[in-house]
Design an enzyme around this catalytic site. Structure first.
Site, PDB file in Angstrom:
ATOM      1  N   ASN A 101       0.847  -1.191   0.000  1.00  0.00           N
ATOM      2  CA  ASN A 101       0.000   0.000   0.000  1.00  0.00           C
ATOM      3  C   ASN A 101       0.889   1.249   0.000  1.00  0.00           C
ATOM      4  O   ASN A 101       1.722   1.420   0.893  1.00  0.00           O
ATOM      5  CB  ASN A 101      -0.905  -0.019   1.235  1.00  0.00           C
ATOM      6  CG  ASN A 101      -1.927   1.105   1.218  1.00  0.00           C
ATOM      7  OD1 ASN A 101      -1.613   2.241   0.890  1.00  0.00           O
ATOM      8  ND2 ASN A 101      -3.157   0.794   1.596  1.00  0.00           N
ATOM      9  N   HIS A 106       0.866   6.233   1.976  1.00  0.00           N
ATOM     10  CA  HIS A 106       1.566   7.192   2.833  1.00  0.00           C
ATOM     11  C   HIS A 106       2.778   7.813   2.172  1.00  0.00           C
ATOM     12  O   HIS A 106       3.393   8.723   2.749  1.00  0.00           O
ATOM     13  CB  HIS A 106       1.863   6.549   4.184  1.00  0.00           C
ATOM     14  CG  HIS A 106       0.595   6.271   4.937  1.00  0.00           C
ATOM     15  ND1 HIS A 106      -0.240   7.285   5.351  1.00  0.00           N
ATOM     16  CD2 HIS A 106      -0.016   5.113   5.271  1.00  0.00           C
ATOM     17  CE1 HIS A 106      -1.304   6.752   5.947  1.00  0.00           C
ATOM     18  NE2 HIS A 106      -1.188   5.443   5.904  1.00  0.00           N
ATOM     19  N   HIS A 152      -5.684   3.652  -1.432  1.00  0.00           N
ATOM     20  CA  HIS A 152      -7.002   3.998  -0.916  1.00  0.00           C
ATOM     21  C   HIS A 152      -7.331   5.421  -1.342  1.00  0.00           C
ATOM     22  O   HIS A 152      -6.730   6.376  -0.852  1.00  0.00           O
ATOM     23  CB  HIS A 152      -6.998   3.871   0.613  1.00  0.00           C
ATOM     24  CG  HIS A 152      -8.325   4.139   1.252  1.00  0.00           C
ATOM     25  ND1 HIS A 152      -8.525   4.015   2.609  1.00  0.00           N
ATOM     26  CD2 HIS A 152      -9.528   4.522   0.744  1.00  0.00           C
ATOM     27  CE1 HIS A 152      -9.782   4.317   2.903  1.00  0.00           C
ATOM     28  NE2 HIS A 152     -10.401   4.642   1.776  1.00  0.00           N
ATOM     29  N   ARG A 188      -9.529   8.080  -0.749  1.00  0.00           N
ATOM     30  CA  ARG A 188     -10.530   8.463   0.245  1.00  0.00           C
ATOM     31  C   ARG A 188     -11.398   9.604  -0.283  1.00  0.00           C
ATOM     32  O   ARG A 188     -10.995  10.384  -1.142  1.00  0.00           O
ATOM     33  CB  ARG A 188      -9.838   8.890   1.542  1.00  0.00           C
ATOM     34  CG  ARG A 188      -9.112   7.757   2.234  1.00  0.00           C
ATOM     35  CD  ARG A 188      -8.548   8.222   3.572  1.00  0.00           C
ATOM     36  NE  ARG A 188      -9.611   8.495   4.511  1.00  0.00           N
ATOM     37  CZ  ARG A 188      -9.877   7.762   5.600  1.00  0.00           C
ATOM     38  NH1 ARG A 188      -9.138   6.694   5.878  1.00  0.00           N
ATOM     39  NH2 ARG A 188     -10.856   8.073   6.412  1.00  0.00           N
ATOM     40  N   ARG A 223      -7.238  12.736   1.344  1.00  0.00           N
ATOM     41  CA  ARG A 223      -6.194  13.159   2.292  1.00  0.00           C
ATOM     42  C   ARG A 223      -4.804  12.660   1.910  1.00  0.00           C
ATOM     43  O   ARG A 223      -3.803  13.174   2.404  1.00  0.00           O
ATOM     44  CB  ARG A 223      -6.529  12.708   3.717  1.00  0.00           C
ATOM     45  CG  ARG A 223      -6.442  11.215   3.941  1.00  0.00           C
ATOM     46  CD  ARG A 223      -6.678  10.861   5.389  1.00  0.00           C
ATOM     47  NE  ARG A 223      -7.999  11.242   5.840  1.00  0.00           N
ATOM     48  CZ  ARG A 223      -8.507  10.877   7.023  1.00  0.00           C
ATOM     49  NH1 ARG A 223      -7.771  10.165   7.858  1.00  0.00           N
ATOM     50  NH2 ARG A 223      -9.717  11.229   7.367  1.00  0.00           N
ATOM     51  N   GLU A 273      -8.726   0.506  -2.772  1.00  0.00           N
ATOM     52  CA  GLU A 273      -9.567   0.563  -1.576  1.00  0.00           C
ATOM     53  C   GLU A 273     -10.442   1.804  -1.666  1.00  0.00           C
ATOM     54  O   GLU A 273      -9.963   2.882  -2.037  1.00  0.00           O
ATOM     55  CB  GLU A 273      -8.699   0.624  -0.319  1.00  0.00           C
ATOM     56  CG  GLU A 273      -7.910  -0.632  -0.062  1.00  0.00           C
ATOM     57  CD  GLU A 273      -7.105  -0.565   1.222  1.00  0.00           C
ATOM     58  OE1 GLU A 273      -6.704  -1.623   1.719  1.00  0.00           O
ATOM     59  OE2 GLU A 273      -6.865   0.555   1.725  1.00  0.00           O
ATOM     60  N   THR A 297      -8.265   3.563   8.649  1.00  0.00           N
ATOM     61  CA  THR A 297      -9.496   2.779   8.633  1.00  0.00           C
ATOM     62  C   THR A 297      -9.650   2.040   9.948  1.00  0.00           C
ATOM     63  O   THR A 297      -8.820   1.212  10.312  1.00  0.00           O
ATOM     64  CB  THR A 297      -9.466   1.776   7.464  1.00  0.00           C
ATOM     65  OG1 THR A 297      -9.223   2.489   6.259  1.00  0.00           O
ATOM     66  CG2 THR A 297     -10.789   1.041   7.364  1.00  0.00           C
ATOM     67  N   GLU A 344     -10.966  -9.372   3.150  1.00  0.00           N
ATOM     68  CA  GLU A 344      -9.704  -9.011   3.789  1.00  0.00           C
ATOM     69  C   GLU A 344      -9.977  -8.852   5.274  1.00  0.00           C
ATOM     70  O   GLU A 344     -10.750  -7.972   5.679  1.00  0.00           O
ATOM     71  CB  GLU A 344      -9.119  -7.728   3.215  1.00  0.00           C
ATOM     72  CG  GLU A 344      -7.798  -7.364   3.871  1.00  0.00           C
ATOM     73  CD  GLU A 344      -7.033  -6.255   3.168  1.00  0.00           C
ATOM     74  OE1 GLU A 344      -6.152  -5.658   3.816  1.00  0.00           O
ATOM     75  OE2 GLU A 344      -7.306  -5.998   1.983  1.00  0.00           O
ATOM     76  N   HIS A 395      -3.649  -4.591   8.005  1.00  0.00           N
ATOM     77  CA  HIS A 395      -3.808  -3.481   8.953  1.00  0.00           C
ATOM     78  C   HIS A 395      -2.924  -3.684  10.184  1.00  0.00           C
ATOM     79  O   HIS A 395      -3.166  -4.545  11.014  1.00  0.00           O
ATOM     80  CB  HIS A 395      -5.257  -3.287   9.407  1.00  0.00           C
ATOM     81  CG  HIS A 395      -5.486  -1.909   9.973  1.00  0.00           C
ATOM     82  ND1 HIS A 395      -5.771  -0.817   9.183  1.00  0.00           N
ATOM     83  CD2 HIS A 395      -5.457  -1.432  11.237  1.00  0.00           C
ATOM     84  CE1 HIS A 395      -5.931   0.253   9.934  1.00  0.00           C
ATOM     85  NE2 HIS A 395      -5.730  -0.092  11.187  1.00  0.00           N
ATOM     86  N   HIS A 420       1.595   1.194   5.799  1.00  0.00           N
ATOM     87  CA  HIS A 420       2.165   2.210   6.678  1.00  0.00           C
ATOM     88  C   HIS A 420       3.523   1.800   7.220  1.00  0.00           C
ATOM     89  O   HIS A 420       4.483   2.588   7.194  1.00  0.00           O
ATOM     90  CB  HIS A 420       1.199   2.502   7.824  1.00  0.00           C
ATOM     91  CG  HIS A 420       1.663   3.582   8.739  1.00  0.00           C
ATOM     92  ND1 HIS A 420       2.412   3.326   9.883  1.00  0.00           N
ATOM     93  CD2 HIS A 420       1.508   4.920   8.687  1.00  0.00           C
ATOM     94  CE1 HIS A 420       2.679   4.467  10.485  1.00  0.00           C
ATOM     95  NE2 HIS A 420       2.156   5.445   9.787  1.00  0.00           N
TER      96      HIS A 420
END
Length: 251
Positions: A14, A17, A50, A52, A56, A77, A108, A158, A201, A224
């Site tokens: 992912n 970030h 993701h 959003r 953001r 996502e 999330t 997931e 996560h 992350h």
């Protein structure tokens, strides 16, 4: 289907970030598309991002740029809104993962409430599947949510492993082990219902092993931690070390 620990275990990286860092100052650096290319070179099996509602971190232009930058499957996502459905149908990523989303949250929090929202989600998912997307639902390791995911037509679940990760960080072995049992049971049920099982996560080098060892899990999505670790050792090294730990756990 029957879960086996010799199933290949994929790593989805992912890159959200990277965009968070860029947006903190503005401009174009660091570039999420470049991060996606580096992840591919390091052996990632897919790229997750993701988009959003409040934009953001990942922006609409990033989605297009990442799709153009790599040959890996793209996992988008998104919240189950009409705007996001239109974007997914326009860009046609390999996979769409529906997640809960609240503006005030940092990340999330918790899984999607599928049970009790069957009719809306079934109607929402149908055009995505018809367009060729593999539809995943990000859910808590809960029997009712797994069964509801199968009812509404998802192909993948997931499992949210955030509670497990928090118990690991707190050193609460009893709570950690209890959450692991929930995750093993949810994965086995999902597999029995014909759902592909992913997890994600809060995973890092220290806690990934037991999740990677769940027989039915075929993909981990990690972001992350890898982006943070890249600050110290580089993205290539972070991804390769994560893959090494995943493989050891699987063996």
């Amino acid at each position: 289907m029957n879960g086996r620990t010799d199933q290949p275990l994929r790593l989805g990286v992912n890159i959200d970030h990277v965009a968070t860092l860029r947006n903190a100052r503005g401009g174009s650096d660091p570039d999420p598309a470049r991060a996606a290319r580096l992840a591919q070179q390091a052996g990632a099996d897919g790229i997750t991002l993701h988009l959003r509602e409040d934009r953001r971190h990942i922006l609409d232009a990033d989605l297009s740029a990442v799709i153009d930058a790599v040959t890996l499957p793209i996992n988008l996502e998104m919240a189950a809104t009409q705007e996001m459905q239109r974007i997914a149908l326009s860009h046609r990523p390999h996979a769409v993962c529906l997640v809960p989303e609240r503006r005030e949250e940092r990340t999330t929090e918790g899984g999607l409430e599928v049970a009790g929202d069957d009719n809306r989600l079934r109607e929402y998912i149908t055009p995505l599947r018809d367009a060729g997307a593999r539809v995943s639902l990000f859910i808590a390791p809960d029997e009712a949510q797994v069964e509801a995911a199968a009812r509404v037509g998802a192909q993948v679940v997931e499992l949210h492993v955030g509670a497990y990760a928090e118990h690991c960080a707190a050193g609460d072995d009893a709570a950690r082990n209890a959450e692991l049992r929930r995750l093993f049971a949810a994965a086995a049920l999902a597999d029995a219902l014909g759902l592909e099982v992913h997890a994600g996560h809060g995973l890092n080098f220290d806690n990934v092993g037991p999740i990677a060892a769940i027989p039915e899990v075929v993909e981990l999505n990690i972001g992350h931690f890898l982006i943070g670790e890249a600050v110290f050792i580089g993205l290539d090294a972070a991804i390769r070390e994560m893959r090494r730990k995943m493989l050891l756990a699987r063996m």
